[in-house]
Write an enzyme that holds these catalytic residues in place. Structure first.
Site, mmCIF file in Angstrom:
data_model
loop_
_atom_site.group_PDB
_atom_site.id
_atom_site.type_symbol
_atom_site.label_atom_id
_atom_site.label_comp_id
_atom_site.label_asym_id
_atom_site.label_seq_id
_atom_site.Cartn_x
_atom_site.Cartn_y
_atom_site.Cartn_z
ATOM 1 C CG ASP A 1 24.958 8.282 -5.356
ATOM 2 O OD1 ASP A 1 25.015 9.347 -4.824
ATOM 3 O OD2 ASP A 1 25.637 7.701 -5.889
ATOM 4 C CG ASN B 1 34.471 18.277 7.745
ATOM 5 O OD1 ASN B 1 34.866 19.330 7.520
ATOM 6 N ND2 ASN B 1 34.728 17.176 7.338
ATOM 7 N N GLY C 1 31.518 9.472 4.136
ATOM 8 C CA GLY C 1 29.885 9.439 3.941
ATOM 9 C C GLY C 1 29.574 10.101 2.551
ATOM 10 C CG ASP D 1 32.010 16.213 2.869
ATOM 11 O OD1 ASP D 1 31.942 16.778 1.919
ATOM 12 O OD2 ASP D 1 32.824 16.493 4.125
ATOM 13 N N GLY E 1 24.359 10.122 9.682
ATOM 14 C CA GLY E 1 25.290 8.932 9.506
ATOM 15 C C GLY E 1 26.205 8.987 10.762
ATOM 16 C CE1 TYR F 1 30.659 14.995 11.894
ATOM 17 C CE2 TYR F 1 29.108 16.711 11.523
ATOM 18 C CZ TYR F 1 30.268 16.096 11.496
ATOM 19 O OH TYR F 1 31.453 16.979 11.147
HETATM 20 P P1 ADP Z 1 27.063 13.134 8.951
HETATM 21 O O1 ADP Z 1 28.390 13.413 9.056
HETATM 22 O O2 ADP Z 1 26.337 14.800 8.895
HETATM 23 O O3 ADP Z 1 26.310 12.174 9.905
HETATM 24 P P2 ADP Z 1 27.250 11.172 6.764
HETATM 25 O O4 ADP Z 1 27.877 11.355 5.315
HETATM 26 O O5 ADP Z 1 27.936 10.250 7.616
HETATM 27 O O6 ADP Z 1 26.966 12.612 7.524
HETATM 28 O O7 ADP Z 1 25.751 10.783 6.517
HETATM 29 C C1 ADP Z 1 24.634 11.401 6.210
HETATM 30 C C2 ADP Z 1 23.598 10.565 5.535
HETATM 31 O O8 ADP Z 1 24.051 10.644 4.364
HETATM 32 C C3 ADP Z 1 23.636 9.297 5.964
HETATM 33 O O9 ADP Z 1 22.047 8.765 6.296
HETATM 34 C C4 ADP Z 1 24.239 8.347 4.902
HETATM 35 O O10 ADP Z 1 23.684 6.882 4.752
HETATM 36 C C5 ADP Z 1 23.914 9.187 3.750
HETATM 37 N N1 ADP Z 1 24.569 9.019 2.283
HETATM 38 C C6 ADP Z 1 25.996 8.560 2.386
HETATM 39 N N2 ADP Z 1 26.238 8.574 0.905
HETATM 40 C C7 ADP Z 1 25.279 9.028 0.255
HETATM 41 C C8 ADP Z 1 24.870 9.473 -0.890
HETATM 42 N N3 ADP Z 1 25.922 9.075 -2.051
HETATM 43 N N4 ADP Z 1 23.898 9.985 -1.337
HETATM 44 C C9 ADP Z 1 22.640 10.376 -0.519
HETATM 45 N N5 ADP Z 1 23.098 9.967 0.966
HETATM 46 C C10 ADP Z 1 24.162 9.358 1.263
#
Ligand code: ADP
Length: 182
Positions: free
Chosen positions: A19, A33, A41, A43, A130, A132
């Site tokens: 994490d 974004n 996600g 963010d 994720g 996107y």
């Molecule tokens: P995007 O909109 O840029 O695709 P996302 O947040 O949906 O961003 O996903 C980007 C990546 O971050 C994905 O592989 C997701 O599994 C991962 N992710 C989500 N939460 C965490 C976290 N707490 N720490 C690290 N990676 C994370």
């Protein structure tokens, strides 16, 4: 999965499963974004962990957001990291809309901010991979290659760590690192 690393000119590129909000590094990158107003996600997780001051700072300093392929910095607020680098990766639209250049640009923008700020360590999530929808193998290859190229040049960074949230994403980065080390 244990941490893996590749040495490049005495700088370390690491892969870790976990994490990103818990990382004690100088800077963590956020997959934001373009509006920079928080989201789902990683963010959402970063905003929850940093506290409401993060959104306040974004609204105050970046009222118009930032374009796809760029990044801006804020302080880390309640995070262990001193800075958050809010990078905007592309939404996958089939691959012929400049997505690869925009994804590399998002990573490069963060690396450039690290140099400007004097950060010695930075952690990245898998930007755009994720919500996107960026294809995993291509996204991981661009991420690892862009960072490796940066570490081959003049840099203040000792450590760049990818913090991958699932074993599946981690496996994609492992494969990309194998390719880069070849
Ligand atoms: P995007 O909109 O840029 O695709 P996302 O947040 O949906 O961003 O996903 C980007 C990546 O971050 C994905 O592989 C997701 O599994 C991962 N992710 C989500 N939460 C965490 C976290 N707490 N720490 C690290 N990676 C994370």
């Amino acid at each position: 999965m244990p941490t893996r690393s590749l040495n490049i000119n005495d700088h370390r590129l690491e892969l870790e499963t976990g994490d990103i909000t818990r990382q004690a590094v100088d800077a963590i990158a956020n997959a934001a974004n373009s509006a920079l107003r928080g989201g789902g996600g990683v963010d959402g997780a970063i905003h929850r962990a940093a506290g409401p001051g993060l959104l306040d700072e974004l609204v105050r300093r970046y009222p118009n957001g930032t374009p796809t392929g760029s990044a801006v910095e804020t302080s880390g607020h309640r995070l262990a990291a001193r800075w958050v680098l809010h990078a905007v990766g592309p939404v996958w639209q089939g691959g012929s809309h400049g997505e690869a250049e925009q994804l590399a640009g998002a990573y490069r923008a963060c690396l450039g901010l690290c140099e400007r700020l004097g950060a010695r360590s930075v952690a990245f999530p898998a930007i755009s991979m994720g919500i996107y929808g960026y294809p995993g193998d291509q996204g991981a290859r661009i991420a690892v290659h862009t960072v490796a190229e940066h570490l081959r040049g003049e840099t203040s960074l000792d450590l760049v760590r990818f913090v991958l949230f699932s074993d599946e994403t981690r496996a994609l980065f492992d494969a990309a690192l194998d390719e880069e080390a070849r």
